[in-house]
Scaffold this motif. Structure first.
Motif, PDB file in Angstrom:
ATOM      1  N   ILE A 124     -80.034 -40.769  31.629  1.00  0.00           N
ATOM      2  CA  ILE A 124     -79.713 -40.137  32.734  1.00  0.00           C
ATOM      3  C   ILE A 124     -79.787 -38.921  34.036  1.00  0.00           C
ATOM      4  N   PHE A 126     -82.733 -38.467  35.092  1.00  0.00           N
ATOM      5  CA  PHE A 126     -83.842 -39.486  36.345  1.00  0.00           C
ATOM      6  C   PHE A 126     -83.359 -39.329  37.314  1.00  0.00           C
ATOM      7  N   ILE A 127     -81.442 -40.235  36.975  1.00  0.00           N
ATOM      8  CA  ILE A 127     -81.639 -40.638  38.036  1.00  0.00           C
ATOM      9  C   ILE A 127     -80.844 -39.739  39.346  1.00  0.00           C
ATOM     10  N   PHE A 130     -83.804 -38.319  41.172  1.00  0.00           N
ATOM     11  CA  PHE A 130     -84.569 -39.362  42.099  1.00  0.00           C
ATOM     12  C   PHE A 130     -83.425 -39.281  43.074  1.00  0.00           C
ATOM     13  N   MET A 131     -81.918 -38.111  42.663  1.00  0.00           N
ATOM     14  CA  MET A 131     -80.597 -38.067  44.037  1.00  0.00           C
ATOM     15  C   MET A 131     -80.911 -37.381  44.784  1.00  0.00           C
TER      16      MET A 131
ATOM     17  N   PHE B  35     -75.712 -46.509  43.267  1.00  0.00           N
ATOM     18  CA  PHE B  35     -76.118 -45.316  42.353  1.00  0.00           C
ATOM     19  C   PHE B  35     -74.152 -45.030  41.698  1.00  0.00           C
ATOM     20  N   VAL B  61     -75.736 -46.880  28.161  1.00  0.00           N
ATOM     21  CA  VAL B  61     -76.291 -45.779  28.807  1.00  0.00           C
ATOM     22  C   VAL B  61     -77.809 -45.505  29.107  1.00  0.00           C
ATOM     23  N   VAL B  65     -77.668 -47.305  32.348  1.00  0.00           N
ATOM     24  CA  VAL B  65     -77.726 -46.053  33.415  1.00  0.00           C
ATOM     25  C   VAL B  65     -78.972 -45.818  33.502  1.00  0.00           C
ATOM     26  N   GLY B  66     -79.769 -45.177  32.452  1.00  0.00           N
ATOM     27  CA  GLY B  66     -80.672 -44.456  32.102  1.00  0.00           C
ATOM     28  C   GLY B  66     -82.319 -45.216  33.078  1.00  0.00           C
ATOM     29  N   VAL B  70     -82.066 -47.109  37.325  1.00  0.00           N
ATOM     30  CA  VAL B  70     -83.112 -46.200  37.755  1.00  0.00           C
ATOM     31  C   VAL B  70     -84.552 -47.926  38.725  1.00  0.00           C
ATOM     32  N   VAL B  73     -82.957 -48.839  41.606  1.00  0.00           N
ATOM     33  CA  VAL B  73     -83.423 -47.365  43.205  1.00  0.00           C
ATOM     34  C   VAL B  73     -84.856 -47.527  43.395  1.00  0.00           C
TER      35      VAL B  73
END
Lengths: 324, 167
Positions: A124, A126-127, A130-131, B35, B61, B65-66, B70, B73
Motif C-alpha cells: 500500500i 507504494f501507492i 506514487f500519489m 485511486f 490487499v 491494492v498493492g 500500481v 497507475v
C-alpha cells in the motif's frame, strides 16, 4: 495484549494504535540520531554533540522545528492526491508493526496469515509514494516516484520468495509459530542464502543507499518528497525510518529467531536483533556507493530473482527428501 | 445472512467499496479514478476480513491494492497523453452498455444460485489455508495450471510489445 485491561474492541484498537504511534515516533527520533552519529563516526567526525548528552536531544529539537515550519502547497499541485499521500504512506506502517511477536506473550495481533499481511501492507505504501510524486506536479518528484515504485516491485519478488522458503521450513505463515520453530536454532543457519537475499531486498525496499536512486540528491533533489515541507516532510521521514524498523523486524522474526536468546528477557533480545540489523543497514549506507538505475534493475531481475527461486526449490526438495 | 445480524463495521467496508467504486466511475481525472478503484478494492479486502477470511483479505490487499492498482497507475503514466486529459462523455455512454450488461449478468448469477447456509462454526484459518493449498494442487489442479499458462502468455506478450516499441 490490552484485552485484559479494556474489554471493548474499540478501546483496545485505540490503545494499541496509540502505543504503536508512540513507539514509531521515539524509534524515528532515535534512529535519526543514530544515523547522524554513525555516519559521523564512519567519516571521522563527531556528529551532533551540543544538545543533550552526546547530542541525544538534537532530533527532538529538529522535530519541534519541523512542527513550527510553514506548510507549503505548490500552486499547480494535484491537491487531493498531494494531501492524501503522506497519510497513505504512513498508515500501513502502523498496521505492520502491530503484527510482530515481541515476546512470548507480547504481540498486538497474532494472525495465521501474519507474514502475508506484512508484505500486503508494504504494498500500500507504494501507492502513497506514487500519489506524492504525481500530486507534487514536479518532474523530479514524478521521476523519483516512478523509480521508487519500479524498484520496490522488482525487489519485492525476491523478498517474498526468500520469506516463502522460511514458511516451508516452519510450515506456517503465523509469525509467532515461525519464531517458536526457531527455539533451538535460528533459520539463518538453514537459510543463509535466503537471509542474504532478504537483507539485500530489504535495503532496496526501504530506498536506502546503495539503492537510494528514488531520492538521489545529485539527480532528483529529494525525489518524490521534494515538494513537501514541515510536518508533511516529517511524516515521510517517519515512515522511512519506521519501514527500516519493520523490515528488520521481519528479518529478526524469519531468520534470527525473534525473541529467543540466552539469559536476557525475550523483548530485549528482539530489540537487540532489530536495532543490530538497522545499524548494519546504516553501515551499508555509509560504505557503498549508489548504483545506477539500470544496474539496480538488472541486478534484481537477473541475479536475485533466479537465485531466490533456486533457493525456494532447493529448500522444497531437501525438505521433501529428508523430512519424515 | 439476516440484515439484523450484520455488525456495523461491515457497513464501513460496504461504504468504502461503494464509495470507491462511485469515485472511480464519476471522477473525470483518470488517475483519480484509479485511486478511487484502489479504495473500492481495499473495501472488498475489509469485507473479506469481516467474513473471517484473513487469508483472502491479505491476498486482496497484496494483489489488487498493492499490485493491480500500481500497475494501472503505471500504465496511465506510460500512456503520457492520457495523464491529465479528461474522458469524453460520448465514450462514457458507450462504456455504459457493456458495464450494465455485466452488472445484469452478475446479478442474475448471484440471485439464481443457492447458497449453502452457514454452519455457525468458525473455521480455523490454519486449516482453511491448508485446504486451499491442497485443493489447488489436487481438485482444481487443471484450472490452476491453466491460469499459470495464461499469465505466462501475458508476460511474454508484454515483453514482445515492449521490445517492438524500442526499435
Amino acid at each position: 495484549m490490552f484485552n485484559q485491561l479494556f474489554g471493548n474492541i474499540w478501546l483496545v484498537t485505540l490503545a494499541s494504535g496509540a502505543v504503536i504511534m508512540g513507539f514509531l515516533t521515539v524509534n524515528a527520533l532515535f534512529l535519526v540520531w543514530l544515523e547522524r552519529k554513525l555516519s559521523a563516526r564512519f567519516q571521522r567526525r563527531l556528529g551532533p554533540t551540543e544538545v543533550g548528552f552526546a547530542g541525544t536531544l538534537q532530533t527532538l529539537a529538529d522535530a519541534v522545528k519541523l512542527l513550527g515550519k510553514q506548510l507549503i502547497t505548490p500552486r499547480n499541485a494535484d491537491k487531493p492526491l498531494y494531501h492524501l499521500a503522506p497519510v497513505i504512506v504512513f498508515m500501513p506502517v502502523v498496521v505492520g508493526v502491530s503484527l510482530f511477536p515481541i515476546d512470548r506473550q507480547l504481540m498486538f495481533v497474532d494472525l495465521n496469515v501474519g507474514l502475508v499481511l506484512v508484505f500486503a501492507f508494504a504494498g500500500i505504501g507504494f501507492i502513497g509514494i506514487f500519489m506524492a510524486g504525481w500530486g507534487s506536479n514536479n518532474k523530479y518528484a514524478l521521476l523519483g516516484a516512478m523509480r521508487a515504485v519500479a524498484q520496490n516491485i522488482a525487489y519485492e519478488i525476491p523478498l517474498i520468495l526468500s520469506a516463502l522458503s522460511v514458511t516451508l521450513l516452519a510450515r506456517s505463515m503465523k509469525l509467532s509459530a515461525i519464531v517458536e520453530a526457531q527455539s533451538t536454532l535460528p533459520y539463518l543457519l538453514f537459510q543463509p542464502l535466503g537471509a542474504a537475499i532478504y537483507l539485500i531486498g530489504a535495503v532496496a525496499e526501504t530506498n536506502r543507499a546503495p539503492f537510494d536512486i528514488p531520492e538521489a540528491e545529485s539527480e532528483l533533489v529529494a525525489g518524490f518528497h521534494s515538494e513537501y515541507s514541515g510536518m508533511r516532510f516529517a511524516v515521510f521521514f517517519l515512515a522511512e525510518y519506521s519501514n527500516m524498523a519493520i523490515v528488520s523486524m521481519v528479518a529478526t522474526t524469519l531468520f534470527l529467531g525473534g525473541y529467543h536468546g540466552p539469559w536476557l528477557p525475550g523483548y530485549v533480545w528482539f530489540f537487540i536483533k532489530v536495532y543490530g540489523l538497522i545499524s548494519l543497514m546504516m553501515w551499508f549506507r555509509w560504505t557503498f556507493p549508489r548504483l545506477r538505475f539500470d544496474q539496480l534493475m538488472s541486478f534484481a531481475w537477473t541475479v536475485l530473482v533466479p537465485l531466490s527461486l533456486a533457493n525456494l526449490m532447493g529448500t522444497a526438495v531437501v525438505l521433501k527428501v529428508f523430512r519424515r | 445472512m439476516n440484515p439484523a445480524e450484520v455488525h456495523p463495521t461491515a457497513f464501513i467496508f460496504v461504504g468504502l467499496t461503494i464509495g470507491g467504486a462511485l469515485l472511480s466511475v464519476l471522477l473525470r481525472n483518470i488517475l483519480h479514478a484509479v485511486f478511487g478503484l484502489g479504495i473500492a478494492l481495499a473495501g472488498i479486502a475489509g469485507l473479506f476480513l469481516y467474513l473471517d477470511s484473513a487469508f483472502l483479505a491479505a491476498m486482496q490487499v497484496l494483489i489488487y491494492v498493492g499490485g493491480i492498482s500500481v500497475a494501472m497507475v503505471f500504465a496511465v503514466m506510460m500512456a503520457h497523453t492520457l495523464g491529465r486529459r479528461e474522458l469524453l462523455v460520448g465514450r462514457r455512454l458507450l462504456a455504459a452498455i457493456p458495464a450494465l450488461g455485466l452488472t445484469f449478468t452478475l446479478a442474475l448469477v448471484v440471485l439464481s444460485s443457492r447458497f449453502v447456509g452457514s454452519t455457525g462454526v468458525r473455521p480455523d484459518e490454519a486449516t482453511v489455508l491448508r485446504s486451499i493449498g491442497k485443493q489447488l494442487l489436487t481438485e482444481f489442479n487443471v484450472a490452476f495450471e491453466a491460469l499459470s499458462v495464461v499469465l505466462l502468455l501475458a508476460i511474454i506478450g508484454a515483453i514482445v510489445v515492449a521490445k517492438e516499441r524500442k526499435h
